[in-house]
Design a protein around this motif. Sequence first.
Motif, PDB file in Angstrom:
ATOM      1  N   CYS A   1       0.923  -1.157   0.103  1.00  0.00           N
ATOM      2  CA  CYS A   1      -0.100   0.018  -0.095  1.00  0.00           C
ATOM      3  C   CYS A   1       0.683   1.200   0.005  1.00  0.00           C
ATOM      4  CB  CYS A   1      -0.848  -0.048   1.434  1.00  0.00           C
ATOM      5  SG  CYS A   1      -2.072  -1.436   1.381  1.00  0.00           S
ATOM      6  N   TYR A   2       0.478   2.056  -0.611  1.00  0.00           N
ATOM      7  CA  TYR A   2       1.078   3.810  -0.730  1.00  0.00           C
ATOM      8  C   TYR A   2       2.361   3.544  -1.354  1.00  0.00           C
ATOM      9  CZ  TYR A   2      -2.808   4.444   2.487  1.00  0.00           C
ATOM     10  OH  TYR A   2      -4.092   4.383   3.031  1.00  0.00           O
ATOM     11  N   THR A   3       2.899   2.616  -2.139  1.00  0.00           N
ATOM     12  CA  THR A   3       4.168   2.569  -2.819  1.00  0.00           C
ATOM     13  C   THR A   3       3.738   1.985  -4.381  1.00  0.00           C
ATOM     14  OG1 THR A   3       4.474   0.316  -2.347  1.00  0.00           O
ATOM     15  CG2 THR A   3       5.469   1.987  -0.858  1.00  0.00           C
ATOM     16  N   ARG A   4       4.720   2.698  -4.901  1.00  0.00           N
ATOM     17  CA  ARG A   4       4.581   2.426  -6.702  1.00  0.00           C
ATOM     18  C   ARG A   4       4.986   0.959  -6.804  1.00  0.00           C
ATOM     19  NH1 ARG A   4       8.143   6.347  -7.483  1.00  0.00           N
ATOM     20  NH2 ARG A   4       7.358   8.156  -6.709  1.00  0.00           N
ATOM     21  N   LYS A   5       4.464   0.163  -7.609  1.00  0.00           N
ATOM     22  CA  LYS A   5       4.774  -1.315  -7.942  1.00  0.00           C
ATOM     23  C   LYS A   5       5.600  -1.126  -9.074  1.00  0.00           C
ATOM     24  CE  LYS A   5       2.091  -2.308  -4.588  1.00  0.00           C
ATOM     25  NZ  LYS A   5       2.469  -1.677  -3.383  1.00  0.00           N
ATOM     26  N   THR A   6       6.907  -2.042  -9.118  1.00  0.00           N
ATOM     27  CA  THR A   6       7.672  -1.762 -10.290  1.00  0.00           C
ATOM     28  C   THR A   6       7.818  -3.350 -10.717  1.00  0.00           C
ATOM     29  OG1 THR A   6       9.360  -2.248  -8.510  1.00  0.00           O
ATOM     30  CG2 THR A   6       8.833  -0.080  -9.384  1.00  0.00           C
ATOM     31  N   ALA A   7       8.128  -3.288 -12.162  1.00  0.00           N
ATOM     32  CA  ALA A   7       8.412  -4.671 -12.898  1.00  0.00           C
ATOM     33  C   ALA A   7       9.838  -5.100 -12.464  1.00  0.00           C
ATOM     34  CB  ALA A   7       8.153  -4.414 -14.173  1.00  0.00           C
ATOM     35  N   PRO A   8       9.987  -6.254 -12.408  1.00  0.00           N
ATOM     36  CA  PRO A   8       9.130  -7.510 -13.063  1.00  0.00           C
ATOM     37  C   PRO A   8       8.615  -7.942 -11.815  1.00  0.00           C
ATOM     38  CG  PRO A   8      11.406  -8.304 -12.820  1.00  0.00           C
ATOM     39  CD  PRO A   8      11.433  -6.670 -12.316  1.00  0.00           C
ATOM     40  N   ILE A   9       7.381  -8.423 -12.114  1.00  0.00           N
ATOM     41  CA  ILE A   9       6.464  -9.334 -11.174  1.00  0.00           C
ATOM     42  C   ILE A   9       6.991 -10.707 -11.056  1.00  0.00           C
ATOM     43  CG2 ILE A   9       4.056 -10.292 -10.447  1.00  0.00           C
ATOM     44  CD1 ILE A   9       3.175  -7.513 -11.515  1.00  0.00           C
ATOM     45  N   LEU A  10       7.341 -11.368 -10.122  1.00  0.00           N
ATOM     46  CA  LEU A  10       7.987 -12.687  -9.915  1.00  0.00           C
ATOM     47  C   LEU A  10       6.775 -13.698 -10.680  1.00  0.00           C
ATOM     48  CD1 LEU A  10       9.526 -12.720  -6.392  1.00  0.00           C
ATOM     49  CD2 LEU A  10      10.359 -12.459  -8.769  1.00  0.00           C
ATOM     50  N   THR A  11       7.281 -14.681 -11.198  1.00  0.00           N
ATOM     51  CA  THR A  11       6.268 -15.859 -11.684  1.00  0.00           C
ATOM     52  C   THR A  11       6.157 -16.726 -10.565  1.00  0.00           C
ATOM     53  OG1 THR A  11       8.299 -17.101 -12.438  1.00  0.00           O
ATOM     54  CG2 THR A  11       7.562 -15.569 -13.961  1.00  0.00           C
ATOM     55  N   GLU A  12       5.164 -17.787 -10.831  1.00  0.00           N
ATOM     56  CA  GLU A  12       5.155 -18.803 -10.007  1.00  0.00           C
ATOM     57  C   GLU A  12       6.294 -19.659  -9.677  1.00  0.00           C
ATOM     58  OE1 GLU A  12       1.697 -22.551  -9.007  1.00  0.00           O
ATOM     59  OE2 GLU A  12       1.741 -21.446 -10.839  1.00  0.00           O
ATOM     60  N   ASN A  13       6.911 -19.993 -10.740  1.00  0.00           N
ATOM     61  CA  ASN A  13       7.924 -20.806 -10.524  1.00  0.00           C
ATOM     62  C   ASN A  13       9.190 -20.022  -9.987  1.00  0.00           C
ATOM     63  OD1 ASN A  13       6.954 -23.081 -11.926  1.00  0.00           O
ATOM     64  ND2 ASN A  13       7.681 -22.757 -13.921  1.00  0.00           N
ATOM     65  N   GLN A  14       9.310 -18.553 -10.279  1.00  0.00           N
ATOM     66  CA  GLN A  14      10.422 -18.008  -9.530  1.00  0.00           C
ATOM     67  C   GLN A  14      10.347 -17.985  -7.855  1.00  0.00           C
ATOM     68  OE1 GLN A  14      10.039 -14.456 -11.885  1.00  0.00           O
ATOM     69  NE2 GLN A  14      12.106 -14.394 -12.156  1.00  0.00           N
ATOM     70  N   ILE A  15       9.073 -18.133  -7.486  1.00  0.00           N
ATOM     71  CA  ILE A  15       8.776 -17.864  -6.011  1.00  0.00           C
ATOM     72  C   ILE A  15       8.637 -19.407  -5.617  1.00  0.00           C
ATOM     73  CG2 ILE A  15       6.930 -17.903  -4.423  1.00  0.00           C
ATOM     74  CD1 ILE A  15       5.643 -15.573  -6.491  1.00  0.00           C
ATOM     75  N   LEU A  16       8.251 -20.544  -6.036  1.00  0.00           N
ATOM     76  CA  LEU A  16       8.511 -21.764  -5.879  1.00  0.00           C
ATOM     77  C   LEU A  16      10.163 -22.157  -5.853  1.00  0.00           C
ATOM     78  CD1 LEU A  16       5.630 -23.598  -7.657  1.00  0.00           C
ATOM     79  CD2 LEU A  16       5.802 -23.044  -5.290  1.00  0.00           C
ATOM     80  N   GLU A  17      10.778 -21.711  -6.721  1.00  0.00           N
ATOM     81  CA  GLU A  17      12.115 -22.115  -6.781  1.00  0.00           C
ATOM     82  C   GLU A  17      12.888 -21.351  -5.457  1.00  0.00           C
ATOM     83  OE1 GLU A  17      13.895 -20.859 -10.627  1.00  0.00           O
ATOM     84  OE2 GLU A  17      12.588 -22.625 -11.576  1.00  0.00           O
ATOM     85  N   PHE A  18      12.547 -20.242  -5.290  1.00  0.00           N
ATOM     86  CA  PHE A  18      13.204 -19.663  -4.028  1.00  0.00           C
ATOM     87  C   PHE A  18      12.669 -20.100  -2.850  1.00  0.00           C
ATOM     88  CE2 PHE A  18      12.678 -16.487  -0.604  1.00  0.00           C
ATOM     89  CZ  PHE A  18      13.975 -16.069  -0.357  1.00  0.00           C
ATOM     90  N   ILE A  19      11.611 -20.604  -2.596  1.00  0.00           N
ATOM     91  CA  ILE A  19      11.251 -21.317  -1.314  1.00  0.00           C
ATOM     92  C   ILE A  19      11.865 -22.441  -1.227  1.00  0.00           C
ATOM     93  CG2 ILE A  19       9.229 -22.503  -0.284  1.00  0.00           C
ATOM     94  CD1 ILE A  19       7.417 -20.254  -1.620  1.00  0.00           C
TER      95      ILE A  19
END
Length: 193
Positions: A1-19
């Motif tokens: 909230c109250y901040t600009r959102k910047t690219a890139p948005i993580l993909t599902e695979n990027q999130i799963l790989e990080f976890i």
Amino acid sequence: CYTRKTAPILTENQILEFIERYNREIEVKVITFCGGEVFTLSYFPHLVNKLTAKGIFIQIITNGTVDKLDQFEDPNKINLIVSIDGLEDYHDANRGKGNFKKSIAFLAKAKTLGFHTEIFSIVTRQNLNVIGDFEKDMQKRFGNLDITYHPRKPANYLNMHPVSNIKGETEGFDFLTKEELIKLMLTKKTFPP
């Protein structure tokens, strides 16, 4: 909230790989998703289902305006933290007309489906003195439900945040004074504690 959102948005695979990488070092037991609105991600329910199937408990901070609740396979492994900033007029002034009703309906449906639920509420000088009325309204609607109050981030934080797009006070959503902040933190459940 109250901040600009910047690219890139993580993909599902990027999130799963990080976890998976993180889990090799330290067992992941709980993950909290927040900021932006995670329900706008097309893959979000699928991602959460993969994680709960692995035994990971998921917390989701959401504004409750995008309903994908029927897509989750194990609501008992998910805690929904719904942002509701006060009574309807105040909430809608902050979050957009009609969003109070959407958030309330989302929360009611989530409770019916068996999700763990709580409320996260931003506090400003304008809604500080009606917290009691807000709590009574939520109690009437939902019974016992945890509410955590989050004082609006102070001007120093917003001025120093590298991607903030709000500097200083915004009319109608003023920062708490030091005394008000201390009183709130001594009498209510707050974040930070």
